[in-house]
Structures are given as structure tokens and as C-alpha cells.
Motif scaffolding. Sequence first.
Motif, PDB file in Angstrom:
ATOM      1  N   SER A  40       0.840  -1.196   0.000  1.00 58.14           N
ATOM      2  CA  SER A  40       0.000   0.000   0.000  1.00 58.14           C
ATOM      3  C   SER A  40       0.879   1.251   0.000  1.00 58.14           C
ATOM      4  O   SER A  40       1.841   1.347   0.762  1.00 58.14           O
ATOM      5  N   SER A  45      -1.649   3.074  -7.613  1.00 53.21           N
ATOM      6  CA  SER A  45      -2.699   3.988  -8.070  1.00 53.21           C
ATOM      7  C   SER A  45      -2.129   5.081  -8.969  1.00 53.21           C
ATOM      8  O   SER A  45      -2.762   5.494  -9.948  1.00 53.21           O
ATOM      9  N   PRO A  63     -12.455   2.905 -10.098  1.00 48.04           N
ATOM     10  CA  PRO A  63     -11.535   3.558  -9.160  1.00 48.04           C
ATOM     11  C   PRO A  63     -11.655   2.980  -7.763  1.00 48.04           C
ATOM     12  O   PRO A  63     -12.674   2.380  -7.395  1.00 48.04           O
ATOM     13  N   GLN A  64     -10.623   3.184  -6.979  1.00 50.72           N
ATOM     14  CA  GLN A  64     -10.597   2.635  -5.617  1.00 50.72           C
ATOM     15  C   GLN A  64     -11.692   3.229  -4.747  1.00 50.72           C
ATOM     16  O   GLN A  64     -12.261   2.555  -3.894  1.00 50.72           O
ATOM     17  N   ASP A  65     -12.022   4.509  -4.968  1.00 47.45           N
ATOM     18  CA  ASP A  65     -13.069   5.147  -4.166  1.00 47.45           C
ATOM     19  C   ASP A  65     -14.460   4.972  -4.777  1.00 47.45           C
ATOM     20  O   ASP A  65     -15.423   5.587  -4.330  1.00 47.45           O
ATOM     21  N   HIS A  66     -14.560   4.155  -5.804  1.00 47.08           N
ATOM     22  CA  HIS A  66     -15.798   3.799  -6.505  1.00 47.08           C
ATOM     23  C   HIS A  66     -16.313   4.911  -7.419  1.00 47.08           C
ATOM     24  O   HIS A  66     -16.937   4.629  -8.434  1.00 47.08           O
ATOM     25  N   GLY A  67     -16.133   6.182  -7.059  1.00 45.96           N
ATOM     26  CA  GLY A  67     -16.557   7.279  -7.919  1.00 45.96           C
ATOM     27  C   GLY A  67     -18.056   7.355  -8.129  1.00 45.96           C
ATOM     28  O   GLY A  67     -18.525   7.659  -9.230  1.00 45.96           O
ATOM     29  N   GLY A 128     -20.493  -1.224   1.614  1.00 43.62           N
ATOM     30  CA  GLY A 128     -19.275  -1.038   0.843  1.00 43.62           C
ATOM     31  C   GLY A 128     -19.145  -2.047  -0.285  1.00 43.62           C
ATOM     32  O   GLY A 128     -18.749  -1.700  -1.408  1.00 43.62           O
ATOM     33  N   ARG A 131     -21.537  -1.103  -3.077  1.00 42.38           N
ATOM     34  CA  ARG A 131     -21.042   0.041  -3.849  1.00 42.38           C
ATOM     35  C   ARG A 131     -19.946  -0.397  -4.828  1.00 42.38           C
ATOM     36  O   ARG A 131     -19.891   0.086  -5.962  1.00 42.38           O
ATOM     37  N   GLN A 132     -19.097  -1.301  -4.382  1.00 35.29           N
ATOM     38  CA  GLN A 132     -18.060  -1.789  -5.285  1.00 35.29           C
ATOM     39  C   GLN A 132     -18.685  -2.515  -6.473  1.00 35.29           C
ATOM     40  O   GLN A 132     -18.220  -2.384  -7.619  1.00 35.29           O
ATOM     41  N   ASP A 150      -8.643  -0.273  -9.825  1.00 35.42           N
ATOM     42  CA  ASP A 150      -7.778  -0.019  -8.677  1.00 35.42           C
ATOM     43  C   ASP A 150      -8.376  -0.733  -7.472  1.00 35.42           C
ATOM     44  O   ASP A 150      -9.315  -0.250  -6.852  1.00 35.42           O
TER      45      ASP A 150
END
Length: 219
Positions: A40, A45, A63-67, A128, A131-132, A150
Motif C-alpha cells: 500500500s 494507483s 476507481p478505488q473510491d468507486h466514484g 461497501g 457500492r463496489q 484499482d
Amino acid sequence: MTAPLVALTDQTLGWGGQAVLRGVTLQVAPGERIVLLGRSGVGKSTLLATLHDRLTKRTALVPQDHGLVGSLSVFHNVWMGVLDDHGTAGNLRCLLWPRRSERSRVEGILDVVGLAGMGRHRVSRLSGGQRQRVALARALLRGGEVVLGDEPVTALDPAQGAALLDHLGGRFATSILALHDVDQALRVATRIVGLRAGGIAIDAPATELTEADLLALYR
């Protein structure tokens, strides 16, 4: 010889004026399934974002934050994957009055990711993992030649994650994924790029690497 989709040569990559990776030389050929591995914060990223910015083919991104937009429905968040395929008037109409055909198209993708019947649910109320799945559904709906992800399945259990990685592999000819699971990487990748100490430490076909080779990236 087939031209690469994207190529980096001795590049320094970073953000906010701070270098994260140095001396990066990397080419991505059509049809490759590349997995980025490393601890990490090592720069996965950063590398993924650079490749995304420089690709000229149609791409889908997880994206890692889902966007996602929490105030909108699952349907509308998934439909965002194809907003640039439609004009402003059509997108506004879909925001207010989605057609049955549009809802049906999205529902088919939601069924694939395990969210059947949840198109009208507000994203802010999802877990979570859900959302993914929405972010994955958006990428699957968008389609294209390349998918970049990501950590696209970190919130899912291993079996679910493996199944959805397989769906991405079946939908896109080329993939570039930052993962954290060594076993998953060896299963889905044709090529593995390992990052360590500010640069590329491994760049080899997955068939030539062992689990021990990859775990060395995390020591």
C-alpha cells in the motif's frame, strides 16, 4: 509488430509535485492482462492513473473510491458509464424519466454483479461491497477495449471477487488491474508488474513467477 496501446519510457510519476515512482518504462500491448502488485502506498494507483490518462482507446475505469454519487440511484450511477455516448438532452431525459429499455439494459448488468432488482435503490444506503459492485457494473456497461481497476474487488469475498474478475476478463480484451491478492494475480494475469522502493521491481509473464517471488514485494 502490433503497436502498444500505451507506452512509458523512463518516466517520473507522482502527484502534487511529489515523485512517487522513478524510471518507469512500461508498454501495454493489446490483449494483455496486467496486474500491478506492491505494498500500500508504493505507487500502484499513481501508475494506473497515468496509464488511464494516456490511453486513447475507449476505456472503463473502476476507481478505488468507486466514484459514485450517493444521492442518485444505482441505475443512474451505472448509467454514468455511457453518458458520453448520448447528448445532453438525452442524458437529462434519462435522469428524470429513464426508458424501460434503459432500465432493462442496466438490470441485465446488475444481475451479473449480484445486485438484481436494486436499480432504484439510493447508493448512499448501500454497503461497501454493494457500492463496489455498482462501480463494477458501471464499467461492464461502458465496455471498451481496456478496463483499469484499482483494487476493484477488495470489498468482496474471494469467490465473489474471482467471479467478477472473470466477468471483466470476458468483457474487455485488455485489462490493467491493481490487486492485493497474490493468488488472484497469478490466476488472472498474463503479466505481472511489481512495484517496490519507488520503481518497478518485477515485470514478467505470470507463468514465470511464483508466489514467493511476489510475496518478496511486501517485505
